[in-house]
Design a protein around this motif. Structure first.
Motif, mmCIF file in Angstrom:
data_model
loop_
_atom_site.group_PDB
_atom_site.id
_atom_site.type_symbol
_atom_site.label_atom_id
_atom_site.label_comp_id
_atom_site.label_asym_id
_atom_site.label_seq_id
_atom_site.Cartn_x
_atom_site.Cartn_y
_atom_site.Cartn_z
ATOM 1 N N SER A 89 12.789 2.986 9.051
ATOM 2 C CA SER A 89 12.557 4.023 10.049
ATOM 3 C C SER A 89 11.202 4.005 10.729
ATOM 4 O O SER A 89 10.985 4.786 11.658
ATOM 5 C CB SER A 89 12.742 5.399 9.391
ATOM 6 O OG SER A 89 11.826 5.549 8.328
ATOM 7 N N ARG A 90 10.299 3.137 10.288
ATOM 8 C CA ARG A 90 8.976 3.185 10.884
ATOM 9 C C ARG A 90 8.424 1.801 11.152
ATOM 10 O O ARG A 90 8.602 0.878 10.359
ATOM 11 C CB ARG A 90 7.986 3.910 9.950
ATOM 12 C CG ARG A 90 8.004 5.398 10.023
ATOM 13 C CD ARG A 90 6.740 5.964 9.413
ATOM 14 N NE ARG A 90 6.679 5.815 7.963
ATOM 15 C CZ ARG A 90 5.549 5.856 7.262
ATOM 16 N NH1 ARG A 90 4.400 5.983 7.879
ATOM 17 N NH2 ARG A 90 5.586 5.737 5.959
ATOM 18 N N PHE A 91 7.719 1.649 12.233
ATOM 19 C CA PHE A 91 6.956 0.443 12.548
ATOM 20 C C PHE A 91 5.560 0.722 12.035
ATOM 21 O O PHE A 91 4.810 1.494 12.627
ATOM 22 C CB PHE A 91 6.965 0.205 14.056
ATOM 23 C CG PHE A 91 6.228 -1.024 14.491
ATOM 24 C CD1 PHE A 91 5.318 -0.958 15.539
ATOM 25 C CD2 PHE A 91 6.460 -2.255 13.906
ATOM 26 C CE1 PHE A 91 4.647 -2.088 15.980
ATOM 27 C CE2 PHE A 91 5.804 -3.392 14.330
ATOM 28 C CZ PHE A 91 4.898 -3.298 15.378
ATOM 29 N N SER A 92 5.193 0.118 10.892
ATOM 30 C CA SER A 92 4.013 0.590 10.188
ATOM 31 C C SER A 92 3.263 -0.548 9.520
ATOM 32 O O SER A 92 3.839 -1.603 9.215
ATOM 33 C CB SER A 92 4.437 1.621 9.130
ATOM 34 O OG SER A 92 3.349 2.024 8.334
ATOM 35 N N ARG A 93 1.957 -0.316 9.287
ATOM 36 C CA ARG A 93 1.132 -1.225 8.513
ATOM 37 C C ARG A 93 1.058 -0.790 7.042
ATOM 38 O O ARG A 93 0.470 -1.484 6.223
ATOM 39 C CB ARG A 93 -0.292 -1.241 9.066
ATOM 40 C CG ARG A 93 -0.402 -1.739 10.495
ATOM 41 C CD ARG A 93 -1.780 -1.459 11.082
ATOM 42 N NE ARG A 93 -1.876 -1.931 12.461
ATOM 43 C CZ ARG A 93 -2.534 -3.031 12.828
ATOM 44 N NH1 ARG A 93 -3.153 -3.757 11.940
ATOM 45 N NH2 ARG A 93 -2.570 -3.389 14.100
ATOM 46 N N ALA A 94 1.621 0.342 6.726
ATOM 47 C CA ALA A 94 1.509 0.901 5.376
ATOM 48 C C ALA A 94 2.600 0.363 4.451
ATOM 49 O O ALA A 94 3.777 0.341 4.825
ATOM 50 C CB ALA A 94 1.597 2.420 5.441
ATOM 51 N N THR A 95 2.214 -0.005 3.246
ATOM 52 C CA THR A 95 3.196 -0.554 2.307
ATOM 53 C C THR A 95 4.272 0.468 1.965
ATOM 54 O O THR A 95 5.435 0.097 1.765
ATOM 55 C CB THR A 95 2.507 -1.012 1.017
ATOM 56 O OG1 THR A 95 1.756 0.070 0.460
ATOM 57 C CG2 THR A 95 1.571 -2.181 1.273
ATOM 58 N N ASP A 96 3.918 1.748 1.933
ATOM 59 C CA ASP A 96 4.911 2.754 1.522
ATOM 60 C C ASP A 96 5.954 3.040 2.590
ATOM 61 O O ASP A 96 6.892 3.798 2.353
ATOM 62 C CB ASP A 96 4.237 4.044 1.057
ATOM 63 C CG ASP A 96 3.411 4.714 2.139
ATOM 64 O OD1 ASP A 96 2.725 5.703 1.827
ATOM 65 O OD2 ASP A 96 3.429 4.234 3.293
ATOM 66 N N ALA A 97 5.794 2.451 3.770
ATOM 67 C CA ALA A 97 6.825 2.601 4.809
ATOM 68 C C ALA A 97 7.993 1.650 4.597
ATOM 69 O O ALA A 97 9.032 1.811 5.233
ATOM 70 C CB ALA A 97 6.216 2.367 6.179
ATOM 71 N N TYR A 98 7.821 0.676 3.723
ATOM 72 C CA TYR A 98 8.809 -0.382 3.545
ATOM 73 C C TYR A 98 9.615 -0.146 2.267
ATOM 74 O O TYR A 98 9.046 0.037 1.185
ATOM 75 C CB TYR A 98 8.124 -1.741 3.513
ATOM 76 C CG TYR A 98 7.521 -2.092 4.851
ATOM 77 C CD1 TYR A 98 6.295 -1.560 5.247
ATOM 78 C CD2 TYR A 98 8.191 -2.927 5.741
ATOM 79 C CE1 TYR A 98 5.762 -1.851 6.495
ATOM 80 C CE2 TYR A 98 7.659 -3.234 6.979
ATOM 81 C CZ TYR A 98 6.443 -2.686 7.353
ATOM 82 O OH TYR A 98 5.919 -2.976 8.587
ATOM 83 N N GLN A 99 10.933 -0.155 2.403
ATOM 84 C CA GLN A 99 11.808 0.161 1.275
ATOM 85 C C GLN A 99 12.267 -1.078 0.506
ATOM 86 O O GLN A 99 12.629 -0.986 -0.665
ATOM 87 C CB GLN A 99 13.064 0.905 1.765
ATOM 88 C CG GLN A 99 12.812 2.280 2.350
ATOM 89 C CD GLN A 99 12.306 2.224 3.771
ATOM 90 O OE1 GLN A 99 12.762 1.430 4.580
ATOM 91 N NE2 GLN A 99 11.336 3.082 4.094
#
Length: 123
Positions: A101-111
């Motif tokens: 759901s997110r275009f992100s640099r954060a590791t917690d955005a990735y499932q």
């Protein structure tokens, strides 16, 4: 069952190139934001690059900008990381990841995460 399988790592001399691949199964990459991260011994996992749906936007860590290129082939459910002008400080385990759901640099955005592939750059 979602699986991300990285390949293409290895040992290369400084200044050389490698191309990492991430083959996805159990998910359709065209529905996900995809990212590459890396983790060196004794250090936290860090963002390397990300690409949004259809490859319309990309993001890179400052340390790799201009040297690495992320791309995707959704027909093959595969994401790539072309790494040029490699430096010893690029040595790490490289991980592929998928975010719903997110275009992100954060590791917690990735499932979803792969098992990683080792990249070693000798000086």
């Amino acid at each position: 069952q979602v699986q991300l399988a990285e390949s293409g790592g290895g040992l290369v001399q400084a200044g050389g190139s490698l191309r990492l691949s991430c083959a996805a199964s159990g998910l359709t990459t065209s529905n996900y934001f995809m990212g590459w991260f890396r983790q060196a011994p004794g250090k936290e996992r860090e963002f390397v690059a990300a690409i949004n749906w259809f490859g319309g936007a990309t993001a890179y860590a400052d340390s790799v900008k201009g040297r690495f290129t992320i791309s995707r082939d959704d027909n093959k459910n595969t994401v790539f990381l072309q790494m040029n002008t490699l430096k010893p400080e690029d040595t790490a385990v490289y991980y592929c990841a998928a975010a719903r759901s997110r275009f992100s640099r954060a590791t917690d955005a990735y499932q979803n995460w792969g098992q990683g592939t080792q990249v070693t750059v000798s000086s």
